[in-house]
Design a protein around this motif. Structure first.
Motif, PDB file in Angstrom:
ATOM      1  N   ASN A  14      38.018  10.491 -26.429  1.00  0.00           N
ATOM      2  CA  ASN A  14      37.125  11.187 -27.368  1.00  0.00           C
ATOM      3  C   ASN A  14      35.961  11.846 -26.640  1.00  0.00           C
ATOM      4  O   ASN A  14      35.418  11.290 -25.698  1.00  0.00           O
ATOM      5  N   ASN A  15      35.575  13.034 -27.112  1.00  0.00           N
ATOM      6  CA  ASN A  15      34.414  13.691 -26.525  1.00  0.00           C
ATOM      7  C   ASN A  15      33.411  14.020 -27.627  1.00  0.00           C
ATOM      8  O   ASN A  15      33.695  13.842 -28.798  1.00  0.00           O
ATOM      9  N   ALA A  16      32.259  14.466 -27.214  1.00  0.00           N
ATOM     10  CA  ALA A  16      31.219  14.828 -28.180  1.00  0.00           C
ATOM     11  C   ALA A  16      30.559  16.121 -27.741  1.00  0.00           C
ATOM     12  O   ALA A  16      30.425  16.387 -26.540  1.00  0.00           O
ATOM     13  N   ASN A  17      30.155  16.913 -28.696  1.00  0.00           N
ATOM     14  CA  ASN A  17      29.429  18.149 -28.438  1.00  0.00           C
ATOM     15  C   ASN A  17      28.199  18.127 -29.344  1.00  0.00           C
ATOM     16  O   ASN A  17      28.298  18.399 -30.532  1.00  0.00           O
ATOM     17  N   MET A  18      27.052  17.757 -28.787  1.00  0.00           N
ATOM     18  CA  MET A  18      25.832  17.568 -29.567  1.00  0.00           C
ATOM     19  C   MET A  18      24.957  18.811 -29.490  1.00  0.00           C
ATOM     20  O   MET A  18      24.585  19.236 -28.393  1.00  0.00           O
ATOM     21  N   LYS A  19      24.641  19.399 -30.635  1.00  0.00           N
ATOM     22  CA  LYS A  19      23.769  20.569 -30.672  1.00  0.00           C
ATOM     23  C   LYS A  19      22.335  20.131 -30.399  1.00  0.00           C
ATOM     24  O   LYS A  19      21.869  19.122 -30.933  1.00  0.00           O
ATOM     25  N   VAL A  20      21.651  20.896 -29.547  1.00  0.00           N
ATOM     26  CA  VAL A  20      20.256  20.628 -29.207  1.00  0.00           C
ATOM     27  C   VAL A  20      19.494  21.946 -29.171  1.00  0.00           C
ATOM     28  O   VAL A  20      20.089  23.018 -29.091  1.00  0.00           O
ATOM     29  N   THR A  21      18.199  21.854 -29.231  1.00  0.00           N
ATOM     30  CA  THR A  21      17.336  23.014 -29.011  1.00  0.00           C
ATOM     31  C   THR A  21      16.694  22.831 -27.646  1.00  0.00           C
ATOM     32  O   THR A  21      16.044  21.816 -27.395  1.00  0.00           O
ATOM     33  N   LEU A  22      16.889  23.793 -26.777  1.00  0.00           N
ATOM     34  CA  LEU A  22      16.334  23.753 -25.429  1.00  0.00           C
ATOM     35  C   LEU A  22      15.085  24.616 -25.433  1.00  0.00           C
ATOM     36  O   LEU A  22      15.132  25.788 -25.815  1.00  0.00           O
ATOM     37  N   ILE A  23      13.960  24.039 -25.042  1.00  0.00           N
ATOM     38  CA  ILE A  23      12.696  24.774 -25.010  1.00  0.00           C
ATOM     39  C   ILE A  23      12.274  24.934 -23.561  1.00  0.00           C
ATOM     40  O   ILE A  23      12.029  23.950 -22.866  1.00  0.00           O
ATOM     41  N   ALA A  24      12.229  26.171 -23.105  1.00  0.00           N
ATOM     42  CA  ALA A  24      11.777  26.481 -21.736  1.00  0.00           C
ATOM     43  C   ALA A  24      10.338  26.940 -21.809  1.00  0.00           C
ATOM     44  O   ALA A  24       9.983  27.786 -22.625  1.00  0.00           O
ATOM     45  N   LYS A  25       9.508  26.373 -20.927  1.00  0.00           N
ATOM     46  CA  LYS A  25       8.081  26.734 -20.913  1.00  0.00           C
ATOM     47  C   LYS A  25       7.710  27.365 -19.595  1.00  0.00           C
ATOM     48  O   LYS A  25       8.307  27.158 -18.602  1.00  0.00           O
TER      49      LYS A  25
END
Length: 90
Positions: free
Chosen positions: A79-90
């Motif tokens: 089993n695998n997972a694909n987790m949505k995230v928000t990437l914030i670059a500063k």
């Protein structure tokens, strides 16, 4: 349950599973892979990563893809997972 923390182009992950070796990728929404880990053994974790390229400041839709493998000689993907995230670059 994994712990995920993204800060200043670094991805912090902690996994306490004792059953599988894992590989992780950080991908932008367009599919570009910004980071791909080597195999991570159970009980170990990724403390810090460096992205494949600098990102201009901004907010990006991204995902963390996790692919576990069995710990036998075959190293079969499970089993695998694909987790949505928000990437914030500063």
């Amino acid at each position: 349950m994994p712990y995920l923390h993204i800060e200043k182009s670094h991805l912090y992950l902690d996994e306490t599973s004792l059953f599988h070796i894992r590989q992780r990728e950080l991908r932008l929404a367009d599919g570009e892979v910004l980071y791909k880990s080597n195999l991570v053994k159970p009980g170990l974790h990724i403390q810090k990563i460096t992205l494949s390229r600098p990102l201009p400041a901004g907010t990006y839709d991204a995902s963390v893809f996790v692919q576990p493998y069995t710990m036998d000689e075959a190293m079969t993907p499970v089993n695998n997972a694909n987790m949505k995230v928000t990437l914030i670059a500063k």
